[in-house]
Design a protein around this motif. Structure first.
Motif, PDB file in Angstrom:
ATOM      1  N   ALA A 238     -27.018  -8.139 -27.294  1.00 57.86           N
ATOM      2  CA  ALA A 238     -26.039  -7.111 -27.637  1.00 57.86           C
ATOM      3  C   ALA A 238     -26.674  -5.868 -28.245  1.00 57.86           C
ATOM      4  O   ALA A 238     -26.037  -4.806 -28.312  1.00 57.86           O
ATOM      5  N   GLN A 239     -27.908  -5.961 -28.707  1.00 59.67           N
ATOM      6  CA  GLN A 239     -28.561  -4.793 -29.294  1.00 59.67           C
ATOM      7  C   GLN A 239     -29.139  -3.846 -28.247  1.00 59.67           C
ATOM      8  O   GLN A 239     -29.520  -2.730 -28.573  1.00 59.67           O
ATOM      9  N   LEU A 240     -29.207  -4.287 -26.993  1.00 58.70           N
ATOM     10  CA  LEU A 240     -29.734  -3.413 -25.947  1.00 58.70           C
ATOM     11  C   LEU A 240     -28.695  -2.369 -25.553  1.00 58.70           C
ATOM     12  O   LEU A 240     -27.495  -2.546 -25.799  1.00 58.70           O
ATOM     13  N   PRO A 241     -29.130  -1.296 -24.910  1.00 58.69           N
ATOM     14  CA  PRO A 241     -28.175  -0.310 -24.406  1.00 58.69           C
ATOM     15  C   PRO A 241     -27.177  -0.960 -23.451  1.00 58.69           C
ATOM     16  O   PRO A 241     -27.511  -1.906 -22.725  1.00 58.69           O
ATOM     17  N   GLU A 242     -25.980  -0.449 -23.436  1.00 60.63           N
ATOM     18  CA  GLU A 242     -24.914  -1.040 -22.636  1.00 60.63           C
ATOM     19  C   GLU A 242     -25.284  -1.118 -21.162  1.00 60.63           C
ATOM     20  O   GLU A 242     -24.963  -2.099 -20.477  1.00 60.63           O
ATOM     21  N   SER A 243     -25.957  -0.084 -20.656  1.00 61.63           N
ATOM     22  CA  SER A 243     -26.315  -0.073 -19.239  1.00 61.63           C
ATOM     23  C   SER A 243     -27.236  -1.230 -18.884  1.00 61.63           C
ATOM     24  O   SER A 243     -27.166  -1.781 -17.778  1.00 61.63           O
ATOM     25  N   ARG A 244     -28.113  -1.633 -19.816  1.00 58.40           N
ATOM     26  CA  ARG A 244     -29.020  -2.747 -19.545  1.00 58.40           C
ATOM     27  C   ARG A 244     -28.303  -4.084 -19.679  1.00 58.40           C
ATOM     28  O   ARG A 244     -28.611  -5.034 -18.939  1.00 58.40           O
ATOM     29  N   ILE A 245     -27.361  -4.175 -20.583  1.00 60.95           N
ATOM     30  CA  ILE A 245     -26.592  -5.412 -20.721  1.00 60.95           C
ATOM     31  C   ILE A 245     -25.815  -5.686 -19.450  1.00 60.95           C
ATOM     32  O   ILE A 245     -25.754  -6.824 -18.964  1.00 60.95           O
ATOM     33  N   GLN A 246     -25.258  -4.646 -18.863  1.00 64.94           N
ATOM     34  CA  GLN A 246     -24.479  -4.808 -17.643  1.00 64.94           C
ATOM     35  C   GLN A 246     -25.348  -5.274 -16.473  1.00 64.94           C
ATOM     36  O   GLN A 246     -24.857  -5.950 -15.566  1.00 64.94           O
ATOM     37  N   ALA A 247     -26.634  -4.912 -16.489  1.00 61.00           N
ATOM     38  CA  ALA A 247     -27.536  -5.298 -15.397  1.00 61.00           C
ATOM     39  C   ALA A 247     -28.279  -6.599 -15.687  1.00 61.00           C
ATOM     40  O   ALA A 247     -29.141  -7.006 -14.902  1.00 61.00           O
ATOM     41  N   PHE A 248     -27.950  -7.262 -16.778  1.00 60.99           N
ATOM     42  CA  PHE A 248     -28.669  -8.471 -17.190  1.00 60.99           C
ATOM     43  C   PHE A 248     -28.446  -9.599 -16.180  1.00 60.99           C
ATOM     44  O   PHE A 248     -27.325  -9.832 -15.718  1.00 60.99           O
ATOM     45  N   ASN A 249     -29.517 -10.311 -15.836  1.00 62.67           N
ATOM     46  CA  ASN A 249     -29.454 -11.441 -14.908  1.00 62.67           C
ATOM     47  C   ASN A 249     -29.202 -12.723 -15.710  1.00 62.67           C
ATOM     48  O   ASN A 249     -30.114 -13.326 -16.262  1.00 62.67           O
ATOM     49  N   TRP A 250     -27.937 -13.150 -15.750  1.00 64.70           N
ATOM     50  CA  TRP A 250     -27.577 -14.299 -16.563  1.00 64.70           C
ATOM     51  C   TRP A 250     -28.187 -15.592 -16.040  1.00 64.70           C
ATOM     52  O   TRP A 250     -28.384 -16.548 -16.792  1.00 64.70           O
ATOM     53  N   LYS A 251     -28.497 -15.669 -14.766  1.00 71.47           N
ATOM     54  CA  LYS A 251     -29.032 -16.900 -14.198  1.00 71.47           C
ATOM     55  C   LYS A 251     -30.424 -17.228 -14.716  1.00 71.47           C
ATOM     56  O   LYS A 251     -30.812 -18.394 -14.768  1.00 71.47           O
ATOM     57  N   ARG A 252     -31.205 -16.213 -15.103  1.00 72.75           N
ATOM     58  CA  ARG A 252     -32.577 -16.473 -15.570  1.00 72.75           C
ATOM     59  C   ARG A 252     -32.620 -16.969 -17.012  1.00 72.75           C
ATOM     60  O   ARG A 252     -33.614 -17.543 -17.445  1.00 72.75           O
TER      61      ARG A 252
END
Length: 276
Positions: A238-252
């Motif tokens: 949650a501390q990362l920029p919003e744009s990076r959170i949205q692109a986060f790969n949850w499967k990894r």
């Protein structure tokens, strides 16, 4: 004693001869010779010096023998070869060749090259975000990791000096962002545990710092301890920029590690412990 005196005389003689050989080498370079090699007068030394990547003696060169730079299209085959085994092991995220080509074109990939051979590579990607970033934890502050979905990142002294110089030259254009991501850090297997990874990290940190980046982060599933030992701390996603959170790969199921970049002097102090 007498033996000690003889060793001292031999040492002085050897040093004087070494200085003389260096002066002859520099004179040769000034007259157009590209490189001069100083090797021991023992059997097989010439072959090992000329036909192995590490060599066996001392090289004095007029050109850049080993150094950092932004990757070019000609480096792509070697980058692909370098990161492929780590992708197979799941250490790095799989990247198609088209993605690598695009990242190289955008100037995100950087390489450590020795005489045409790519020894290491990494990506430094500025993350634009309009909102001000939350403060990172201070040293010793406990951080609770954000829960992730299940399933299963990314010579020393000489390399460090080269990294400082190369970073200063490469950071001509400000990134206009306070966050940047370090990714796809890979080192040729023959050169691991020789400080090349640390040198690449130091080079990219200085580029980021000179571009105005305050927070450098990486996502990792396998090499967390390596980053922790080099000043990174685990932080919630949650501390990362919003744009990076949205692109986060949850499967990894990657963990996020970040560090604050304050000054070149602070980086210098940190890197003294890396080489310890």
């Amino acid at each position: 004693g007498e033996g000690g005196d003889s060793r001292v005389r031999l040492c002085i003689k050897t040093q004087a001869e070494f200085v003389l050989l260096c002066s002859w080498s520099v004179r040769a370079l000034s007259k157009g010779v590209r490189r001069a090699h100083l090797i021991e007068p023992r059997g097989g030394q010439v072959l090992e010096e000329l036909y192995t990547s590490a060599g066996t003696g001392m090289l004095i060169a007029r050109d850049v023998y080993e150094g950092f730079r932004a990757a070019s299209a000609g480096d792509i085959p070697q980058i692909v070869e370098l990161i492929a085994p780590l992708e197979e092991q799941g250490i790095l995220t799989r990247r198609g060749r088209s993605v690598i080509e695009a990242d190289v074109e955008r100037g995100l990939f950087h390489v450590l090259e020795r005489d045409g051979q790519v020894l290491a590579c990494a990506i430094l990607k500025p993350i634009p975000d309009a909102s001000a970033p939350p403060a990172l934890p201070s040293p010793g502050e406990a951080v609770s990791a954000l829960p992730l979905l299940p399933e299963g990142g990314d010579s020393y002294t000489a390399a460090r000096v080269a990294a400082v110089a190369a970073a200063a030259a490469a950071a001509a254009h400000p990134a206009n962002t306070e966050w940047a991501e370090l990714g796809c850090l890979a080192v040729n297997q023959k050169f691991r545990n020789l400080g090349r990874g640390e040198a690449m990290l130091g080079y990219l940190q200085r580029i980021a710092l000179k571009q105005g980046v305050r927070y450098l982060f990486c996502l990792s599933t396998h090499t967390m301890q390596w980053f922790v030992e080099r000043g990174f701390k685990e932080v919630p996603l949650a501390q990362l920029p919003e744009s990076r959170i949205q692109a986060f790969n949850w499967k990894r199921n990657s963990k996020c590690f970040a560090k604050t970049l304050s000054s070149d002097r602070d980086l210098d102090a940190q890197e003294l412990f890396w080489g310890a």
